[in-house]
Structure formats: C-alpha cells, structure tokens
Design a protein around this motif. Sequence first.
Motif, PDB file in Angstrom:
ATOM      1  N   SER A   2      -1.042   8.567  -4.928  1.00  0.00           N
ATOM      2  CA  SER A   2      -1.650   7.380  -4.187  1.00  0.00           C
ATOM      3  C   SER A   2      -3.295   7.424  -4.238  1.00  0.00           C
ATOM      4  O   SER A   2      -3.806   6.259  -4.564  1.00  0.00           O
TER       5      SER A   2
ATOM      6  N   ASP B   3      -7.722  -6.648  -4.616  1.00  0.00           N
ATOM      7  CA  ASP B   3      -7.375  -6.408  -3.080  1.00  0.00           C
ATOM      8  C   ASP B   3      -6.565  -5.282  -3.144  1.00  0.00           C
ATOM      9  O   ASP B   3      -5.634  -5.088  -3.836  1.00  0.00           O
ATOM     10  N   GLN B   4      -6.553  -4.396  -1.978  1.00  0.00           N
ATOM     11  CA  GLN B   4      -5.826  -3.099  -1.869  1.00  0.00           C
ATOM     12  C   GLN B   4      -4.279  -3.475  -1.701  1.00  0.00           C
ATOM     13  O   GLN B   4      -3.739  -2.620  -2.101  1.00  0.00           O
ATOM     14  N   SER B   5      -3.744  -4.634  -1.461  1.00  0.00           N
ATOM     15  CA  SER B   5      -2.548  -5.063  -1.194  1.00  0.00           C
ATOM     16  C   SER B   5      -1.921  -5.037  -2.498  1.00  0.00           C
ATOM     17  O   SER B   5      -0.680  -5.277  -2.482  1.00  0.00           O
ATOM     18  N   GLU B   6      -2.772  -5.290  -3.425  1.00  0.00           N
ATOM     19  CA  GLU B   6      -2.176  -5.251  -4.942  1.00  0.00           C
ATOM     20  C   GLU B   6      -1.576  -3.839  -5.294  1.00  0.00           C
ATOM     21  O   GLU B   6      -0.746  -3.724  -6.387  1.00  0.00           O
ATOM     22  N   LEU B   7      -1.874  -2.620  -4.628  1.00  0.00           N
ATOM     23  CA  LEU B   7      -1.547  -1.441  -5.184  1.00  0.00           C
ATOM     24  C   LEU B   7      -0.118  -1.190  -5.280  1.00  0.00           C
ATOM     25  O   LEU B   7       0.419  -0.562  -6.181  1.00  0.00           O
ATOM     26  N   VAL B   8       0.582  -1.931  -4.449  1.00  0.00           N
ATOM     27  CA  VAL B   8       2.178  -1.929  -4.402  1.00  0.00           C
ATOM     28  C   VAL B   8       2.701  -2.498  -5.744  1.00  0.00           C
ATOM     29  O   VAL B   8       3.890  -1.954  -6.179  1.00  0.00           O
ATOM     30  N   ARG B   9       1.958  -3.269  -6.444  1.00  0.00           N
ATOM     31  CA  ARG B   9       2.316  -3.856  -7.849  1.00  0.00           C
ATOM     32  C   ARG B   9       2.037  -2.995  -8.916  1.00  0.00           C
ATOM     33  O   ARG B   9       2.431  -3.247 -10.001  1.00  0.00           O
TER      34      ARG B   9
END
Length: 84
Positions: free
Chosen positions: A41, A60-66
């Motif tokens: 990670s 955005d950090q939330s895009e890491l999952v993609r």
Amino acid sequence: MTSMIESRKQEIRRIVCETLEIDPDVVTDDSSFRDDHDADSLRAIEIVAALEEELEIKIDQSELVRMVDLAGVYAVVSEAFGER
C-alpha cells in the motif's frame, strides 16, 4: 487526440514502473500491482504522489482502491484531467 492519450499512457507506465522499480516490459494493463509485482500500500501512495507531481494533477486518496493495475491508473488519471 489519440496520440496525446497514448503519450500520456506511456508517461503513466514510466512513472508507475519507476515507482515500483520494475521493468515496463513485465507490466500489462491488467497485471495486479500487488499480486503480480509485490507492491504494498505504501507503493500505491508513492505512485499517486509521483503522478500528482509529474502530471500536475490532484488524485483523491479514495481513488487508491481503483488503482490496482495500469488500466485503473489510466482511468483515474483521465478523470483527473477531466476526461471520460
């Protein structure tokens, strides 16, 4: 337009491969950074930071999952540039 997109994809591939310290020839659009290239990670965060700095975008950090493979990174970066 297509050449600009292809040029950006090549740049993204270069940034990702440098960050992961892997040969670009072994990375496919759908090879998993974690499963196929042993990226953790922290490496994913390093990829985001490198992309933001070199491409002058905000992710955005939330895009890491993609962003688990090059295809996901291409999609996130395209959206950051306002493309769909």
